[in-house]
Design a protein around this motif. Sequence first.
Motif, mmCIF file in Angstrom:
data_model
loop_
_atom_site.group_PDB
_atom_site.id
_atom_site.type_symbol
_atom_site.label_atom_id
_atom_site.label_comp_id
_atom_site.label_asym_id
_atom_site.label_seq_id
_atom_site.Cartn_x
_atom_site.Cartn_y
_atom_site.Cartn_z
ATOM 1 N N GLY A 1 6.280 7.361 -16.347
ATOM 2 C CA GLY A 1 6.344 8.464 -15.391
ATOM 3 C C GLY A 1 5.661 8.220 -14.068
ATOM 4 N N ALA A 2 5.225 6.987 -13.786
ATOM 5 C CA ALA A 2 4.564 6.702 -12.508
ATOM 6 C C ALA A 2 5.575 6.749 -11.366
ATOM 7 C CB ALA A 2 3.896 5.335 -12.562
ATOM 8 N N ASP A 3 5.089 7.106 -10.175
ATOM 9 C CA ASP A 3 5.920 7.183 -8.981
ATOM 10 C C ASP A 3 6.028 5.791 -8.368
ATOM 11 O OD1 ASP A 3 7.175 7.637 -6.567
ATOM 12 O OD2 ASP A 3 5.845 9.273 -5.937
ATOM 13 N N LEU A 4 7.065 5.068 -8.723
ATOM 14 C CA LEU A 4 7.209 3.695 -8.264
ATOM 15 C C LEU A 4 7.716 3.612 -6.833
ATOM 16 C CD1 LEU A 4 8.697 2.004 -11.457
ATOM 17 C CD2 LEU A 4 6.298 2.300 -10.803
ATOM 18 N N ASP A 5 8.466 4.613 -6.395
ATOM 19 C CA ASP A 5 8.941 4.608 -5.006
ATOM 20 C C ASP A 5 7.755 4.575 -4.045
ATOM 21 O OD1 ASP A 5 12.009 4.984 -4.935
ATOM 22 O OD2 ASP A 5 11.359 6.444 -6.427
ATOM 23 N N ALA A 6 6.778 5.429 -4.282
ATOM 24 C CA ALA A 6 5.609 5.473 -3.412
ATOM 25 C C ALA A 6 4.821 4.173 -3.507
ATOM 26 C CB ALA A 6 4.723 6.658 -3.783
ATOM 27 N N LEU A 7 4.711 3.621 -4.714
ATOM 28 C CA LEU A 7 3.964 2.379 -4.907
ATOM 29 C C LEU A 7 4.563 1.250 -4.072
ATOM 30 C CD1 LEU A 7 1.673 1.150 -6.881
ATOM 31 C CD2 LEU A 7 3.630 0.205 -8.119
ATOM 32 N N LEU A 8 5.892 1.105 -4.123
ATOM 33 C CA LEU A 8 6.543 0.035 -3.385
ATOM 34 C C LEU A 8 6.573 0.320 -1.887
ATOM 35 C CD1 LEU A 8 9.498 -1.048 -5.694
ATOM 36 C CD2 LEU A 8 7.203 -2.010 -5.506
ATOM 37 N N ASP A 9 6.664 1.584 -1.505
ATOM 38 C CA ASP A 9 6.577 1.915 -0.074
ATOM 39 C C ASP A 9 5.226 1.485 0.486
ATOM 40 O OD1 ASP A 9 9.101 2.966 0.028
ATOM 41 O OD2 ASP A 9 8.472 5.068 0.027
ATOM 42 N N ASP A 10 4.165 1.770 -0.257
ATOM 43 C CA ASP A 10 2.832 1.382 0.192
ATOM 44 C C ASP A 10 2.693 -0.142 0.256
ATOM 45 O OD1 ASP A 10 1.969 4.000 0.457
ATOM 46 O OD2 ASP A 10 1.245 4.119 -1.607
ATOM 47 N N ALA A 11 3.299 -0.833 -0.712
ATOM 48 C CA ALA A 11 3.248 -2.291 -0.700
ATOM 49 C C ALA A 11 4.014 -2.847 0.497
ATOM 50 C CB ALA A 11 3.816 -2.843 -2.003
ATOM 51 N N ALA A 12 5.162 -2.241 0.818
ATOM 52 C CA ALA A 12 5.965 -2.702 1.959
ATOM 53 C C ALA A 12 5.201 -2.536 3.271
ATOM 54 C CB ALA A 12 7.285 -1.944 2.006
ATOM 55 N N ALA A 13 4.527 -1.397 3.414
ATOM 56 C CA ALA A 13 3.741 -1.167 4.627
ATOM 57 C C ALA A 13 2.630 -2.193 4.736
ATOM 58 C CB ALA A 13 3.170 0.250 4.618
ATOM 59 N N ALA A 14 2.040 -2.537 3.612
ATOM 60 C CA ALA A 14 0.964 -3.519 3.621
ATOM 61 C C ALA A 14 1.480 -4.909 3.973
ATOM 62 C CB ALA A 14 0.268 -3.548 2.262
ATOM 63 N N GLU A 15 2.642 -5.257 3.457
ATOM 64 C CA GLU A 15 3.179 -6.591 3.707
ATOM 65 C C GLU A 15 3.377 -6.848 5.197
ATOM 66 O OE1 GLU A 15 6.669 -6.958 1.320
ATOM 67 O OE2 GLU A 15 5.553 -6.975 -0.572
ATOM 68 N N GLU A 16 3.783 -5.819 5.933
ATOM 69 C CA GLU A 16 3.959 -5.973 7.377
ATOM 70 C C GLU A 16 2.643 -6.330 8.052
ATOM 71 O OE1 GLU A 16 5.737 -2.451 8.951
ATOM 72 O OE2 GLU A 16 7.397 -2.455 7.512
ATOM 73 N N LEU A 17 1.558 -5.743 7.564
ATOM 74 C CA LEU A 17 0.237 -6.001 8.139
ATOM 75 C C LEU A 17 -0.319 -7.340 7.687
ATOM 76 C CD1 LEU A 17 -2.452 -5.040 9.539
ATOM 77 C CD2 LEU A 17 -3.014 -3.955 7.347
ATOM 78 N N LEU A 18 -0.175 -7.649 6.409
ATOM 79 C CA LEU A 18 -0.847 -8.806 5.822
ATOM 80 C C LEU A 18 -0.237 -10.127 6.257
ATOM 81 C CD1 LEU A 18 -1.304 -7.357 2.230
ATOM 82 C CD2 LEU A 18 -2.982 -7.409 4.079
ATOM 83 N N GLY A 19 0.972 -10.108 6.750
ATOM 84 C CA GLY A 19 1.611 -11.332 7.204
ATOM 85 C C GLY A 19 1.352 -11.661 8.658
ATOM 86 N N GLN A 20 0.496 -10.880 9.320
ATOM 87 C CA GLN A 20 0.233 -11.086 10.742
ATOM 88 C C GLN A 20 -0.964 -12.019 10.952
ATOM 89 O OE1 GLN A 20 -0.201 -7.275 12.663
ATOM 90 N NE2 GLN A 20 1.740 -6.496 11.849
ATOM 91 N N ASP A 21 -0.828 -12.907 11.924
ATOM 92 C CA ASP A 21 -1.897 -13.863 12.226
ATOM 93 C C ASP A 21 -2.881 -13.253 13.211
ATOM 94 O OD1 ASP A 21 -0.885 -16.039 10.608
ATOM 95 O OD2 ASP A 21 0.730 -16.208 12.089
ATOM 96 N N LYS A 22 -3.645 -12.296 12.720
ATOM 97 C CA LYS A 22 -4.640 -11.611 13.541
ATOM 98 C C LYS A 22 -5.993 -11.689 12.859
ATOM 99 C CE LYS A 22 -1.375 -8.286 15.551
ATOM 100 N NZ LYS A 22 -1.081 -6.840 15.765
ATOM 101 N N VAL A 23 -7.032 -11.772 13.665
ATOM 102 C CA VAL A 23 -8.375 -11.906 13.120
ATOM 103 C C VAL A 23 -8.756 -10.704 12.267
ATOM 104 C CG1 VAL A 23 -10.816 -12.143 13.730
ATOM 105 C CG2 VAL A 23 -9.078 -13.372 15.028
ATOM 106 N N ASP A 24 -8.247 -9.521 12.615
ATOM 107 C CA ASP A 24 -8.597 -8.330 11.840
ATOM 108 C C ASP A 24 -7.631 -8.072 10.685
ATOM 109 O OD1 ASP A 24 -6.427 -7.629 13.340
ATOM 110 O OD2 ASP A 24 -7.268 -5.751 14.109
ATOM 111 N N ASN A 25 -6.769 -9.027 10.369
ATOM 112 C CA ASN A 25 -5.921 -8.923 9.181
ATOM 113 C C ASN A 25 -6.843 -8.797 7.971
ATOM 114 O OD1 ASN A 25 -4.436 -9.561 6.825
ATOM 115 N ND2 ASN A 25 -3.027 -10.872 7.944
#
Length: 531
Positions: free
Chosen positions: A212-236
Amino acid sequence: MTSAQPRVAVHELLAEASRIATGLAEDKVASSIAAKDVTLWGPAAESSAAVRLNWVDLAATSGPLLARIAELRAELASLGVHRVLLAGTGGANLAAAAICRAEGVPLTVLDTADAGQVGDALAGDLASTVLVVASRSGTAVVADSVHRIFTEQFEAAGLAPAEHIVVVTDPGSPLHHRAEDAGLPVVEADPQVGDAYSALTAFALVPAGLAGADLDALLDDAAAAEELLGQDKVDNPALLLGAALAAGPTYVVLADTGSNLDGSAMAGFGDWAGQLVAAATGLQPVVVEGPTAPGFRDTETTAVALGGALDADPAGAQLSTTGPLGGLFQLWQYAVAVAARLLGVNPFDELDVAIAEAATRVLLDEGPGSGPAPSFADGAIEVFAGNWLPAGTERTAAAAVRALLAAAPEYGHLSIEAYLDRIEDASAAVLRPELARRSGLPTTFGWGPRYPRPTGPDQQVGRADGVYLHITGSVAADVAVPGRPYTLAALQRAQARGDAEVLVERGRPVLRLHLTDREVGFVQLAAALLG
């Protein structure tokens, strides 16, 4: 899609972590991970990296699973099936448990050969039960045993296994073929994701979604993170966390400090993060009960607070991470890949798991009655020790434990592994804080065979030599494994012995205390060690 992102605060090591992160950004390490560059960890790791990097974009590639999971859940609900059990292994089990705890939905994880714990699950309402068998090949001995036991019990109750068992496995695996032959529903997992990184694969999502876990929200949050985590920035945050982990001491202490930014519980996340750190970096994780627990902070540890606010320094934490759960999974996966590069280890080496499994199978083949005799008995406790135990040691369990602690090398640690029932014998977990306080050693606790430890014999970094306390116990009612010449009790004994043999071969002191009567033996042990 939520706008919340995973975040890291570096309370200490900030200058060093920032300096290292600057170099990582200049070397385009984050974008190279996102691009699945197999060369990042050196030539020796290229072959394993080539088939283990699909975790970086799981938020997108796992999306199509959700419709299949929703379909299965609806079919099960129409049959009155709502009680979800999981027979799986390793990181995926811990991820599924963390997801369900954060969501407040029930999931029973059976990654144990304990006859009492499996027996309790069998005693539930089988007509309302679905067993998710999650195994890459189907050869993992515990998952296979639980699968066999429940298949027999479903049939004995007049229930069709095809309506009560769901299989998650790699495409074309032996388990895949067996499940299809038996008419069981099968969900295929991505074979190019290692177990330690499998939080967002079918191995974790199927049981969590059916619960019964909300997987849509889980993957949405992961997708948002992936955009940030793949950036070559010092504050990544992945670069900062990875740099701080690599720059700190060998021991990484993880403490749940409360609810996450989105209000979800962090309970269980430390267990998942700990196994990831161990498997990917060679650092030794120590999961503690909270930031005030013994051993959270000392000079030989990197103290990490999980959850809570970042604008404070919780109980001396050197690092803090927070954010939505899906984002945190990806943050830590990126970060340990970064740390592994800095430490010069292969983050996809899971050799120790295979070695321990092989040792277990060899001991099972020896049959009942095999194995060494105890060194001595102390009331309801049989004491099994090796040549490390000094001659003349008093023949008591308490004296043997004191000798074990004294055998720890400088900067060493104590690992407690309980091959017991995580529910009925839950009080065994009190040994961790008490022995940590008394010994002053970084002290880990795990339910065997679920324990966080660096996986490859050549992967260990720094100074994390350990001494090991294993606790086993006799069972009141054993459970036979259909089609196999052993019972769950025999399997559990073989697991404990196999694990110990691997450690002894590496020169580590192992003390096993076997409770001939679990209740009486644990009372005796607690009185001797904690009184």
